[in-house]
Design an enzyme around this catalytic site. Structure first.
Site, PDB file in Angstrom:
ATOM      1  N   GLU A  97      -6.767   5.027 140.835  1.00  0.00           N
ATOM      2  CA  GLU A  97      -5.444   5.022 140.191  1.00  0.00           C
ATOM      3  C   GLU A  97      -4.337   4.792 141.221  1.00  0.00           C
ATOM      4  O   GLU A  97      -3.402   4.016 140.997  1.00  0.00           O
ATOM      5  CB  GLU A  97      -5.228   6.352 139.471  1.00  0.00           C
ATOM      6  CG  GLU A  97      -3.849   6.549 138.894  1.00  0.00           C
ATOM      7  CD  GLU A  97      -3.363   7.976 139.015  1.00  0.00           C
ATOM      8  OE1 GLU A  97      -2.232   8.178 139.508  1.00  0.00           O
ATOM      9  OE2 GLU A  97      -4.111   8.892 138.629  1.00  0.00           O
ATOM     10  N   HIS A  98      -4.449   5.454 142.360  1.00  0.00           N
ATOM     11  CA  HIS A  98      -3.470   5.253 143.429  1.00  0.00           C
ATOM     12  C   HIS A  98      -3.502   3.822 143.955  1.00  0.00           C
ATOM     13  O   HIS A  98      -2.459   3.192 144.169  1.00  0.00           O
ATOM     14  CB  HIS A  98      -3.760   6.213 144.586  1.00  0.00           C
ATOM     15  CG  HIS A  98      -3.237   7.597 144.393  1.00  0.00           C
ATOM     16  ND1 HIS A  98      -2.271   8.144 145.201  1.00  0.00           N
ATOM     17  CD2 HIS A  98      -3.541   8.555 143.486  1.00  0.00           C
ATOM     18  CE1 HIS A  98      -2.009   9.381 144.811  1.00  0.00           C
ATOM     19  NE2 HIS A  98      -2.779   9.658 143.777  1.00  0.00           N
TER      20      HIS A  98
END
Length: 466
Positions: free
Chosen positions: A95-96
């Site tokens: 996600e990052h």
């Protein structure tokens, strides 16, 4: 960016009529054409439409002409429970990384393009899904679609970015460890689920994140982020056909522009997750306040009793008028924060009571909480309490639909988690249909279950004998 979704009220259920079919019911035609259907024209909302692209990716929109903004989200049916033990934290790590750059944009481009029009972007990872979203003025929706589709479909996952974000995530984990009010929820999940993925931290741990390689994350990305697992949802001042067209354009020639496929089915709710026997887990910390959670396994999100559970939770610990709040805080002043909550997953659930109090008051707070749970299990709630709990459920649901972000989330969760979108009027009717007997029968079963205890504070295991 990560969070656990402590939903206490359902967004939908299996059904018939004009609601959406179960996910996976729409098969691509021989000509591989997109299939569009109007799901509802809700008087309390806007027109909801659903298109299944040939790839199996689904697009749902709610057109609300009175709004001047649009919330746009890409939801992937992948969360921390889809990781193996050594992969723990991969979904959150990914996600990052998806914001760090694509073949078309740098990380700065991704943020600057949206911020230049006053919009905002963010993402979060839960145990069962990951969401990437943007909120912009209606006229800037084409930009938001292009940027968000680009970062989800075509991220580079560069080795240098992996190392940079590894440091960021390790700091996030350390920060979480410094927040005992958050940490205790993870300890409670581990007490109930043990080594099952539902018992693990969404962020992973220092031991799993530190050795994780770019190759592992890239493999997780390409294996899990596939079109049939993805739902695109948008709500606000928009045109459905235009949104579909823009999504198809943005995904053309990316790894999500794939051969015809059917949408992935929703997660199965059988077999149910096996939980541990009731246990006590203490995390010794020299904190000024003790944080405790007392609870047990609950029900899964498709259980028909979830409407009764929402009412029970409201009355027991869902607000300032709840039994626990009145008894522990208002009448005795023993805790600043006290509440109950329910978490529901495809094949399991939790029900728990949280309290934060001075360490010297923990025993009294726990005894009062246990006594209230025993009392409700034995005697049930009154008709007046059930009526109040139903009103709280209906009011919080409808009031929660007053912005485009919550409406966008409702579309995606209905599709991903329930396989349908329940109309607002029907959902309210389902709450109205809950009886005193429904609530009290559930209370007698649920609140009589053996309770696990999670504690963070200046204690040892021996301070809380079974």
């Amino acid at each position: 960016m990560s969070r656990v979704d402590h939903a206490t009220f359902p967004a939908g259920r299996r059904g018939t009529g004009h609601r959406a079919r179960a996910a996976g019911a729409d098969r691509p035609t021989a000509a591989a054409r997109a299939v569009t259907r109007t799901l509802s024209d809700d008087p309390l909302g806007g027109t909801v439409r659903r298109t299944v692209l040939p790839s199996g990716l689904r697009v749902l929109t709610e057109a609300i002409p009175a709004m001047r903004s649009v919330s746009f989200g890409i939801w992937v049916a992948v969360g921390s429970r889809d990781e193996t033990g050594p992969q723990s934290g991969a979904a959150h790590f990914l996600e990052h990384l998806l914001f760090k750059g694509t073949h078309k944009r740098t990380a700065l481009d991704i943020s600057a393009e949206i911020e230049a029009v006053g919009g905002e972007t963010n993402a979060f990872t839960t145990k069962e899904y990951t969401c990437y979203y943007a909120r912009v003025l209606d006229e800037d929706l084409p930009l938001a679609i292009d940027v968000m589709c680009d970062l989800v479909a075509d991220s580079l996952i560069e080795a240098a970015d992996v190392e940079t974000e590894r440091g960021v995530i390790l700091e996030e984990i350390a920060m979480h460890d410094d927040e005992p009010g958050d940490e205790v929820h993870d300890i409670f999940a581990r007490a109930v689920y043990g080594d099952h993925p539902l018992g693990r931290l969404i962020s992973g741990t220092e031991e799993t994140v530190t050795p994780m390689t770019r190759r592992q994350i890239q493999g997780f990305y390409r294996k899990r982020y596939v079109a049939p697992q993805i739902v695109v949802a948008a709500a606000g001042n928009l045109d459905h056909a235009t949104v579909v067209k823009l999504v198809r354009q943005a995904l053309r020639d990316t790894p999500l522009d794939t051969e015809p496929a059917s949408p992935a089915p929703q997660r199965a709710n059988r077999p149910a997750v096996r939980t541990r026997s009731a246990t006590t887990v203490v995390e010794p910390k020299e904190t000024e306040q003790a944080h405790v959670i007392l609870g047990c396994p609950g029900i899964d999100r498709l259980d028909e009793r979830r409407f009764a559970l929402g009412v029970l939770n409201n009355v027991l610990g869902g607000g300032m008028s709840s039994r626990l709040f009145q008894e522990i805080r208002e009448q005795r002043g023993l805790a600043y924060s006290v509440y109950s909550y329910a978490s529901q997953y495809a094949d399991s659930g939790l029900f728990a009571v949280y309290a934060g109090c001075a360490p010297g008051k923990v025993d009294e707070v726990l005894e009062l909480a246990r006594a209230e749970l025993r009392r409700v299990a034995a005697d049930g709630l009154t008709g007046a309490e059930v009526a109040r709990g139903k009103g709280m459920s209906k009011g919080s649901f409808v009031l929660g639909l007053e912005d485009t972000g919550s409406r966008m989330s409702r579309l995606a969760k209905g599709e991903l988690l329930y396989g349908e979108l329940m109309p607002v009027d029907e959902l309210l009717s389902r709450v109205d249909a809950v009886t005193v007997d429904d609530v009290n029968t559930l209370a007698a079963e649920l609140l009589s279950r053996p309770m696990s205890l999670a504690v963070v504070g200046p204690f040892g295991e021996g301070d809380f004998p079974g």
